[in-house]
Design a protein around this motif. Structure first.
Motif, PDB file in Angstrom:
ATOM      1  N   PHE A  48      38.494 -30.096  43.530  1.00  0.00           N
ATOM      2  CA  PHE A  48      37.901 -28.787  43.303  1.00  0.00           C
ATOM      3  C   PHE A  48      38.549 -28.050  42.136  1.00  0.00           C
ATOM      4  N   SER A  49      39.598 -28.628  41.564  1.00  0.00           N
ATOM      5  CA  SER A  49      40.223 -28.028  40.382  1.00  0.00           C
ATOM      6  C   SER A  49      39.601 -28.553  39.098  1.00  0.00           C
ATOM      7  N   LYS A  50      38.728 -29.518  39.228  1.00  0.00           N
ATOM      8  CA  LYS A  50      38.059 -30.086  38.055  1.00  0.00           C
ATOM      9  C   LYS A  50      36.808 -29.280  37.725  1.00  0.00           C
ATOM     10  N   LYS A 129      35.868 -22.612  34.078  1.00  0.00           N
ATOM     11  CA  LYS A 129      35.800 -24.055  34.308  1.00  0.00           C
ATOM     12  C   LYS A 129      35.528 -24.406  35.765  1.00  0.00           C
ATOM     13  N   ASP A 130      35.131 -23.424  36.569  1.00  0.00           N
ATOM     14  CA  ASP A 130      34.775 -23.681  37.967  1.00  0.00           C
ATOM     15  C   ASP A 130      33.538 -24.579  37.975  1.00  0.00           C
ATOM     16  N   TYR A 131      33.619 -25.692  38.690  1.00  0.00           N
ATOM     17  CA  TYR A 131      32.504 -26.637  38.755  1.00  0.00           C
ATOM     18  C   TYR A 131      31.222 -25.970  39.245  1.00  0.00           C
ATOM     19  N   SER A 132      31.337 -24.938  40.072  1.00  0.00           N
ATOM     20  CA  SER A 132      30.129 -24.312  40.624  1.00  0.00           C
ATOM     21  C   SER A 132      29.297 -23.619  39.551  1.00  0.00           C
ATOM     22  N   ASN A 133      29.884 -23.356  38.391  1.00  0.00           N
ATOM     23  CA  ASN A 133      29.115 -22.775  37.285  1.00  0.00           C
ATOM     24  C   ASN A 133      28.123 -23.763  36.691  1.00  0.00           C
ATOM     25  N   GLU A 161      40.262 -20.506  31.295  1.00  0.00           N
ATOM     26  CA  GLU A 161      40.753 -21.801  31.777  1.00  0.00           C
ATOM     27  C   GLU A 161      40.719 -21.907  33.296  1.00  0.00           C
ATOM     28  N   GLY A 162      40.161 -20.898  33.969  1.00  0.00           N
ATOM     29  CA  GLY A 162      40.173 -20.853  35.422  1.00  0.00           C
ATOM     30  C   GLY A 162      39.250 -21.869  36.065  1.00  0.00           C
ATOM     31  N   CYS A 163      39.697 -22.391  37.206  1.00  0.00           N
ATOM     32  CA  CYS A 163      38.911 -23.348  37.982  1.00  0.00           C
ATOM     33  C   CYS A 163      38.430 -22.665  39.267  1.00  0.00           C
TER      34      CYS A 163
END
Length: 189
Positions: A48-50, A129-133, A161-163
């Motif tokens: 979930f950090s990717k 950089k949150d994958y949900s975006n 740079e936030g995940c």
């Protein structure tokens, strides 16, 4: 997931997406149960950090997606992992799976009020950089102003740079955004 005045629909999500999988009672428990709690928490933080959406291919489960040689994110230490794992060992994963994943099923038939707007100031802090975006409907709601129709006094702050775990990754920055927001919306007594 930010407020949207529409019922959540797993029909919009791929079958192998973790939200779809974790909505199914017993599925995540069986997936998680194959490993010790510390490995489950480690896998979740790695995945979930990717910036990629974690989707399991047919025949695989979510816990199968992490490469065990992948290090923890630099901002999440082995000590953090041990503390989190000890909490899940004590309390389990039932509640975190219920809210929000399985609660989404209960929302499907919800009646939206005639005026679903939120009337108070709202601050939403997200990692760029949150994958949900990567969900097209979510990106549109966040970046193109659809949410502002329902949340009229909303400030959105994206941390470059936030995940998905932006509050853990950049706690000082998130805290400063919250403090500034509260100060800017204080009501004098």
């Amino acid at each position: 997931m930010p407020y949207l005045p529409i019922p959540a629909s797993s029909d919009l999500l791929p079958e192998g997406y973790y939200v779809t999988r974790w909505q199914e009672p017993g599925r995540a428990e069986a997936d998680f149960g194959r490993f010790d709690v510390k490995r489950v928490v480690r896998t979740i933080y790695i995945l979930f950090s990717k910036s990629e959406i974690p989707i399991a291919p047919e025949g695989k489960e979510i816990m199968d997606l992490a490469d065990l040689s992948t290090p923890l994110p630099e901002w999440f230490t082995e000590e953090d992992l041990s503390i989190y794992a000890s909490l899940y060992e004590k309390n389990g994963f039932t509640y975190p799976l219920q809210i929000p994943y399985r609660a989404l099923h209960n929302i499907k038939g919800i009646n939206v009020p005639p005026d679903p707007t939120i009337q108070v100031p709202v601050l939403l802090i997200e990692g760029e950089k949150d994958y949900s975006n990567k969900h097209p409907w979510r990106y549109q709601a966040m970046k193109e102003g659809i949410m502002q129709k329902y949340v009229r006094d909303m400030e959105i702050s994206f941390i470059p740079e936030g995940c998905h775990f932006v509050q853990e990754q950049f706690p000082d920055q998130v805290n400063q955004l919250i403090i500034s927001f509260v100060k800017g919306h204080s009501v004098n007594s």
